[in-house]
Design a protein around this motif. Structure first.
Motif, PDB file in Angstrom:
ATOM      1  N   TYR A  78       0.847  -1.200   0.000  1.00  0.00           N
ATOM      2  CA  TYR A  78       0.000   0.000   0.000  1.00  0.00           C
ATOM      3  C   TYR A  78       0.879   1.245   0.000  1.00  0.00           C
ATOM      4  CZ  TYR A  78      -3.956  -2.999   1.008  1.00  0.00           C
ATOM      5  OH  TYR A  78      -4.922  -3.955   0.930  1.00  0.00           O
ATOM      6  N   PRO A  79       1.529   1.551  -1.123  1.00  0.00           N
ATOM      7  CA  PRO A  79       2.504   2.649  -1.127  1.00  0.00           C
ATOM      8  C   PRO A  79       1.912   4.010  -0.767  1.00  0.00           C
ATOM      9  CG  PRO A  79       2.111   1.835  -3.359  1.00  0.00           C
ATOM     10  CD  PRO A  79       1.421   0.905  -2.422  1.00  0.00           C
ATOM     11  N   TRP A  80       0.735   4.346  -1.266  1.00  0.00           N
ATOM     12  CA  TRP A  80       0.182   5.683  -1.003  1.00  0.00           C
ATOM     13  C   TRP A  80      -0.404   5.786   0.391  1.00  0.00           C
ATOM     14  CZ3 TRP A  80       2.537   8.727  -3.921  1.00  0.00           C
ATOM     15  CH2 TRP A  80       2.822   8.390  -5.245  1.00  0.00           C
ATOM     16  N   TYR A  81      -1.129   4.760   0.810  1.00  0.00           N
ATOM     17  CA  TYR A  81      -1.639   4.745   2.182  1.00  0.00           C
ATOM     18  C   TYR A  81      -0.471   4.769   3.167  1.00  0.00           C
ATOM     19  CZ  TYR A  81      -6.572   3.609   1.123  1.00  0.00           C
ATOM     20  OH  TYR A  81      -7.875   3.631   0.714  1.00  0.00           O
ATOM     21  N   SER A  82       0.567   4.013   2.872  1.00  0.00           N
ATOM     22  CA  SER A  82       1.722   3.932   3.756  1.00  0.00           C
ATOM     23  C   SER A  82       2.432   5.276   3.868  1.00  0.00           C
ATOM     24  CB  SER A  82       2.686   2.860   3.244  1.00  0.00           C
ATOM     25  OG  SER A  82       3.799   2.758   4.074  1.00  0.00           O
ATOM     26  N   LEU A  83       2.625   5.947   2.752  1.00  0.00           N
ATOM     27  CA  LEU A  83       3.262   7.257   2.768  1.00  0.00           C
ATOM     28  C   LEU A  83       2.429   8.250   3.590  1.00  0.00           C
ATOM     29  CD1 LEU A  83       5.509   9.159   1.775  1.00  0.00           C
ATOM     30  CD2 LEU A  83       4.099   9.584  -0.251  1.00  0.00           C
ATOM     31  N   ALA A  84       1.125   8.251   3.355  1.00  0.00           N
ATOM     32  CA  ALA A  84       0.243   9.148   4.112  1.00  0.00           C
ATOM     33  C   ALA A  84       0.250   8.778   5.598  1.00  0.00           C
ATOM     34  CB  ALA A  84      -1.173   9.084   3.553  1.00  0.00           C
ATOM     35  N   ALA A  85       0.202   7.493   5.900  1.00  0.00           N
ATOM     36  CA  ALA A  85       0.170   7.046   7.294  1.00  0.00           C
ATOM     37  C   ALA A  85       1.450   7.416   8.029  1.00  0.00           C
ATOM     38  CB  ALA A  85      -0.069   5.543   7.363  1.00  0.00           C
ATOM     39  N   ASP A  86       2.566   7.390   7.328  1.00  0.00           N
ATOM     40  CA  ASP A  86       3.822   7.774   7.965  1.00  0.00           C
ATOM     41  C   ASP A  86       3.771   9.220   8.435  1.00  0.00           C
ATOM     42  OD1 ASP A  86       6.531   6.901   8.682  1.00  0.00           O
ATOM     43  OD2 ASP A  86       7.156   8.465   7.281  1.00  0.00           O
ATOM     44  N   TRP A  87       3.234  10.096   7.590  1.00  0.00           N
ATOM     45  CA  TRP A  87       3.135  11.514   7.970  1.00  0.00           C
ATOM     46  C   TRP A  87       2.068  11.738   9.034  1.00  0.00           C
ATOM     47  CZ3 TRP A  87       7.078  14.400   7.367  1.00  0.00           C
ATOM     48  CH2 TRP A  87       7.969  14.140   6.323  1.00  0.00           C
ATOM     49  N   VAL A  88       0.993  10.966   8.999  1.00  0.00           N
ATOM     50  CA  VAL A  88      -0.033  11.081  10.040  1.00  0.00           C
ATOM     51  C   VAL A  88       0.533  10.597  11.373  1.00  0.00           C
ATOM     52  CG1 VAL A  88      -2.293  10.233  10.822  1.00  0.00           C
ATOM     53  CG2 VAL A  88      -1.984  10.953   8.449  1.00  0.00           C
ATOM     54  N   MET A  89       1.285   9.493  11.348  1.00  0.00           N
ATOM     55  CA  MET A  89       1.908   8.993  12.572  1.00  0.00           C
ATOM     56  C   MET A  89       2.886  10.033  13.132  1.00  0.00           C
ATOM     57  SD  MET A  89       3.978   5.419  13.274  1.00  0.00           S
ATOM     58  CE  MET A  89       5.427   5.839  12.295  1.00  0.00           C
ATOM     59  N   TYR A  90       3.647  10.664  12.257  1.00  0.00           N
ATOM     60  CA  TYR A  90       4.593  11.713  12.675  1.00  0.00           C
ATOM     61  C   TYR A  90       3.845  12.880  13.302  1.00  0.00           C
ATOM     62  CZ  TYR A  90       8.651  14.876  12.077  1.00  0.00           C
ATOM     63  OH  TYR A  90       9.698  15.741  12.263  1.00  0.00           O
ATOM     64  N   LYS A  91       2.759  13.303  12.667  1.00  0.00           N
ATOM     65  CA  LYS A  91       1.922  14.386  13.205  1.00  0.00           C
ATOM     66  C   LYS A  91       1.322  13.978  14.544  1.00  0.00           C
ATOM     67  CE  LYS A  91      -2.238  14.437  12.611  1.00  0.00           C
ATOM     68  NZ  LYS A  91      -3.382  14.004  13.456  1.00  0.00           N
ATOM     69  N   ASP A  92       0.835  12.749  14.650  1.00  0.00           N
ATOM     70  CA  ASP A  92       0.264  12.268  15.913  1.00  0.00           C
ATOM     71  C   ASP A  92       1.311  12.247  17.016  1.00  0.00           C
ATOM     72  OD1 ASP A  92      -2.225  11.967  14.751  1.00  0.00           O
ATOM     73  OD2 ASP A  92      -2.025   9.807  14.446  1.00  0.00           O
ATOM     74  N   PHE A  93       2.537  11.865  16.679  1.00  0.00           N
ATOM     75  CA  PHE A  93       3.633  11.872  17.644  1.00  0.00           C
ATOM     76  C   PHE A  93       3.922  13.303  18.113  1.00  0.00           C
ATOM     77  CE2 PHE A  93       8.291  12.515  17.998  1.00  0.00           C
ATOM     78  CZ  PHE A  93       8.497  11.900  19.219  1.00  0.00           C
ATOM     79  N   LEU A  94       4.054  14.218  17.168  1.00  0.00           N
ATOM     80  CA  LEU A  94       4.399  15.603  17.497  1.00  0.00           C
ATOM     81  C   LEU A  94       3.309  16.313  18.291  1.00  0.00           C
ATOM     82  CD1 LEU A  94       6.105  16.757  14.178  1.00  0.00           C
ATOM     83  CD2 LEU A  94       7.219  16.176  16.353  1.00  0.00           C
ATOM     84  N   THR A  95       2.061  15.936  18.073  1.00  0.00           N
ATOM     85  CA  THR A  95       0.940  16.606  18.741  1.00  0.00           C
ATOM     86  C   THR A  95       0.465  15.867  19.996  1.00  0.00           C
ATOM     87  OG1 THR A  95      -0.680  15.489  17.326  1.00  0.00           O
ATOM     88  CG2 THR A  95       0.134  17.667  16.592  1.00  0.00           C
ATOM     89  N   GLY A  96       1.135  14.778  20.354  1.00  0.00           N
ATOM     90  CA  GLY A  96       0.771  14.042  21.555  1.00  0.00           C
ATOM     91  C   GLY A  96      -0.452  13.158  21.424  1.00  0.00           C
ATOM     92  N   GLN A  97      -0.894  12.901  20.216  1.00  0.00           N
ATOM     93  CA  GLN A  97      -2.082  12.073  19.994  1.00  0.00           C
ATOM     94  C   GLN A  97      -1.759  10.599  19.770  1.00  0.00           C
ATOM     95  OE1 GLN A  97      -4.852  13.791  17.060  1.00  0.00           O
ATOM     96  NE2 GLN A  97      -3.589  15.637  17.151  1.00  0.00           N
ATOM     97  N   LEU A  98      -0.471  10.279  19.630  1.00  0.00           N
ATOM     98  CA  LEU A  98      -0.109   8.917  19.235  1.00  0.00           C
ATOM     99  C   LEU A  98      -0.456   7.881  20.303  1.00  0.00           C
ATOM    100  CD1 LEU A  98       1.062   7.248  16.953  1.00  0.00           C
ATOM    101  CD2 LEU A  98       3.305   7.493  18.022  1.00  0.00           C
ATOM    102  N   SER A  99      -0.252   8.184  21.564  1.00  0.00           N
ATOM    103  CA  SER A  99      -0.531   7.205  22.625  1.00  0.00           C
ATOM    104  C   SER A  99      -1.973   6.718  22.563  1.00  0.00           C
ATOM    105  CB  SER A  99      -0.252   7.804  24.000  1.00  0.00           C
ATOM    106  OG  SER A  99       1.112   8.030  24.154  1.00  0.00           O
ATOM    107  N   GLY A 100      -2.895   7.631  22.408  1.00  0.00           N
ATOM    108  CA  GLY A 100      -4.302   7.248  22.320  1.00  0.00           C
ATOM    109  C   GLY A 100      -4.594   6.410  21.090  1.00  0.00           C
TER     110      GLY A 100
END
Length: 110
Positions: A78-100
């Motif tokens: 899933y190259p496009w989903y994976s690329l998008a998910a990587d940036w969403v995961m990065y954003k979630d990490f930076l904004t403190g949303q990843l733990s949830g």
């Protein structure tokens, strides 16, 4: 591998494939370097260096999968989903949303 019809269905799977915090760290390092190099490229007009961005971004991520996660990156299926998910995961990490979101994806956190 599961079939995914939407990004919202794919993202929890993506997080489960990144359960190891060291693997995620490799992703964050690669993403941060990509952003820094992109800023440098834009400031200096060194457009040739654009070709380095996927090498750096994917290089760190794939190293994390090989060494820490011991799985095959979702990029191959899933190259496009994976690329998008990587940036969403990065954003979630930076904004403190990843733990949830990790908890919602049934990932134990240490």
């Amino acid at each position: 591998m599961q079939k995914f019809d939407s990004f919202s269905a794919f993202y929890p799977y993506y997080l489960r494939e990144h359960a190891n915090p060291w693997c995620r760290l490799m992703h964050y390092i690669g993403s941060t370097l990509v952003l820094l190099i992109l800023a440098w490229i834009l400031l200096t007009d060194a457009w040739f260096w654009l070709i380095s961005l996927p090498v750096i971004g994917y290089g760190f991520a794939w190293f994390g999968h090989l060494v820490f996660e011991h799985n095959k990156p979702a990029t191959f299926h899933y190259p496009w989903y994976s690329l998008a998910a990587d940036w969403v995961m990065y954003k979630d990490f930076l904004t403190g949303q990843l733990s949830g979101k990790l908890a919602s994806a049934a990932i134990k956190q240490s």
